[in-house]
Design an enzyme around this catalytic site. Structure first.
Site, PDB file in Angstrom:
ATOM      1  N   GLN A  47       0.824  -1.205   0.000  1.00 28.24           N
ATOM      2  CA  GLN A  47       0.000   0.000   0.000  1.00 28.24           C
ATOM      3  C   GLN A  47       0.859   1.258   0.000  1.00 28.24           C
ATOM      4  O   GLN A  47       1.910   1.316   0.635  1.00 28.24           O
ATOM      5  CB  GLN A  47      -0.909   0.005   1.228  1.00 28.24           C
ATOM      6  CG  GLN A  47      -2.125  -0.873   1.061  1.00 28.24           C
ATOM      7  CD  GLN A  47      -3.092  -0.749   2.222  1.00 28.24           C
ATOM      8  OE1 GLN A  47      -3.305  -1.697   2.962  1.00 28.24           O
ATOM      9  NE2 GLN A  47      -3.693   0.411   2.373  1.00 28.24           N
ATOM     10  N   SER A  90       4.748  -6.312   2.505  1.00 32.73           N
ATOM     11  CA  SER A  90       3.426  -6.319   3.119  1.00 32.73           C
ATOM     12  C   SER A  90       2.397  -6.946   2.173  1.00 32.73           C
ATOM     13  O   SER A  90       2.511  -8.116   1.831  1.00 32.73           O
ATOM     14  CB  SER A  90       3.034  -4.900   3.548  1.00 32.73           C
ATOM     15  OG  SER A  90       1.845  -4.897   4.318  1.00 32.73           O
ATOM     16  N   LEU A  91       1.419  -6.189   1.704  1.00 35.91           N
ATOM     17  CA  LEU A  91       0.439  -6.697   0.752  1.00 35.91           C
ATOM     18  C   LEU A  91       1.118  -7.394  -0.421  1.00 35.91           C
ATOM     19  O   LEU A  91       0.621  -8.389  -0.956  1.00 35.91           O
ATOM     20  CB  LEU A  91      -0.423  -5.543   0.243  1.00 35.91           C
ATOM     21  CG  LEU A  91      -1.245  -5.841  -1.015  1.00 35.91           C
ATOM     22  CD1 LEU A  91      -2.416  -6.734  -0.671  1.00 35.91           C
ATOM     23  CD2 LEU A  91      -1.702  -4.567  -1.681  1.00 35.91           C
ATOM     24  N   ARG A  94      -8.640  -9.040   4.352  1.00 33.98           N
ATOM     25  CA  ARG A  94      -7.524  -8.546   5.155  1.00 33.98           C
ATOM     26  C   ARG A  94      -7.647  -7.045   5.392  1.00 33.98           C
ATOM     27  O   ARG A  94      -7.492  -6.556   6.516  1.00 33.98           O
ATOM     28  CB  ARG A  94      -6.218  -8.864   4.431  1.00 33.98           C
ATOM     29  CG  ARG A  94      -4.918  -8.394   5.103  1.00 33.98           C
ATOM     30  CD  ARG A  94      -3.741  -8.828   4.226  1.00 33.98           C
ATOM     31  NE  ARG A  94      -2.439  -8.500   4.782  1.00 33.98           N
ATOM     32  CZ  ARG A  94      -1.737  -7.417   4.493  1.00 33.98           C
ATOM     33  NH1 ARG A  94      -2.238  -6.503   3.659  1.00 33.98           N
ATOM     34  NH2 ARG A  94      -0.545  -7.211   5.017  1.00 33.98           N
ATOM     35  N   HIS A 128       1.099  -3.809  11.039  1.00 44.11           N
ATOM     36  CA  HIS A 128       2.294  -4.543  11.466  1.00 44.11           C
ATOM     37  C   HIS A 128       2.713  -4.241  12.896  1.00 44.11           C
ATOM     38  O   HIS A 128       3.892  -4.075  13.198  1.00 44.11           O
ATOM     39  CB  HIS A 128       3.440  -4.297  10.479  1.00 44.11           C
ATOM     40  CG  HIS A 128       3.067  -4.601   9.067  1.00 44.11           C
ATOM     41  ND1 HIS A 128       2.751  -5.870   8.648  1.00 44.11           N
ATOM     42  CD2 HIS A 128       2.902  -3.786   7.990  1.00 44.11           C
ATOM     43  CE1 HIS A 128       2.430  -5.829   7.356  1.00 44.11           C
ATOM     44  NE2 HIS A 128       2.505  -4.580   6.947  1.00 44.11           N
ATOM     45  N   GLN A 181       2.510 -11.876   9.709  1.00 44.39           N
ATOM     46  CA  GLN A 181       2.905 -10.640   9.022  1.00 44.39           C
ATOM     47  C   GLN A 181       2.042  -9.449   9.430  1.00 44.39           C
ATOM     48  O   GLN A 181       2.504  -8.309   9.455  1.00 44.39           O
ATOM     49  CB  GLN A 181       2.817 -10.864   7.504  1.00 44.39           C
ATOM     50  CG  GLN A 181       3.326  -9.707   6.663  1.00 44.39           C
ATOM     51  CD  GLN A 181       2.446  -9.467   5.454  1.00 44.39           C
ATOM     52  OE1 GLN A 181       1.262  -9.178   5.580  1.00 44.39           O
ATOM     53  NE2 GLN A 181       3.037  -9.586   4.277  1.00 44.39           N
TER      54      GLN A 181
END
Length: 307
Positions: free
Chosen positions: A9, A89-90, A114, A198, A247
């Site tokens: 993102q 991440s994503l 998510r 996170h 994660q």
């Protein structure tokens, strides 16, 4: 060796991949992801509005579709086969789709869930993130531990040697910023986000994600995927599920992922998604000599020729 890296993102923008609007493989990829979640991701990506594209539940599947579309175009045009994949991440979900561990429709449903779970985990306005420049991990951890009290604040993204993002309760993040300033850190900037990713505040979201992942088919990756939690690849489905769950509430160790790519002999890096955030991080954090983005026709052609 070539590594493909997939952004998270923040790399989204209205008009992303507009250069590839006439490519059937790109439009088909967006259509596949759109059908899975009943949302026209191509129209959203091209026309906005920006506020809708930037909503976490929309951003995540839109970026997934964009990254996977570029990966499929790379394959269609005979691009070099990468020896390793990594996502920020994503982007880890995009990497797993590229590695044939997850199918795109399933991944689109997962990241939509998510995003919603992340947004639901923390009421609007109660969480915050900030980027800390020119501070090492030990110093950041020390300041966060001092500032936390009964709340949460911790390192969330270890992006490069000089860039660490912290996340947690808004008040605790402010205290951590003050503690860092007192330690001589001069550059700390708030991030315009609605979700403190996170960190421990994401544990409720992780529980929802774990429940969804339990029923999802995951195959052994055809290409090694380095996971954010420890920069290690995984082959079995349960281990991949656990890495994706952890994660959400553990830091993205991108510094370690870059070191792992270096250790595997990566000399070429291509960012498979809109923007070039990861190219910038890899230029500073890796010894790779050729780094290219793929997000425009010009960039894509340059990368194809270079690799």
């Amino acid at each position: 060796m070539l590594a493909l890296v997939f952004p998270g993102q923040g790399s989204q923008a209205v008009g992303m991949l507009a250069d590839f609007a006439d490519q059937a493989v790109v439009r088909d990829c967006f259509a596949e992801a759109s059908d899975a979640i009943d949302l026209d991701l191509w129209a959203l990506s091209q026309d906005g509005p920006e506020s809708e594209l930037n909503a976490t539940t929309n951003t995540q599947p839109a970026l997934l579709a964009a990254s996977v579309a570029l990966w499929r175009l790379w394959q269609e045009r005979g691009g070099a086969v990468p020896g390793v994949l990594a996502g920020h991440s994503l982007g880890e979900y995009s990497a797993l789709v590229a590695a044939d561990a997850l199918d795109l429709a399933t991944a689109a449903q997962l990241v939509r869930l998510r995003g919603a779970a992340m947004q639901d985990a923390v009421p609007a306005g109660t969480g915050a993130m900030a980027v800390v420049l020119n501070a090492d991990e030990a110093l950041v951890n020390e300041a966060c531990a001092e500032a936390a009290g009964e709340e949460v604040v911790s390192a969330a993204n270890l992006n490069s040697a000089g860039q660490i993002v912290i996340a947690g309760h808004a008040a605790a993040v402010e205290r951590a910023k003050a503690a860092l300033t007192a330690r001589g850190i001069k550059r700390i900037m708030p991030l315009a986000v609605s979700v403190p990713s996170h960190c421990a505040l994401m544990r409720p979201a992780a529980e929802k994600l774990a429940a969804a992942l339990a029923g999802v088919k995951i195959s052994a990756p055809a290409i090694p995927v380095l996971h954010n939690v420890d920069a290690q690849p995984r082959q079995d489905a349960e281990s991949i599920r656990q890495a994706l769950v952890e994660q959400l509430y553990r830091p993205v160790r991108w510094v370690d992922c870059m070191a792992a790519m270096d250790g595997r002999g990566v000399t070429q890096v291509a960012e498979c998604g809109p923007g070039k955030v990861l190219v910038g991080l890899c230029k500073r954090g890796m010894s790779a000599t050729a780094l290219n983005a793929l997000g425009s026709n010009e960039q894509f052609a340059a990368a194809k020729e270079a690799f």
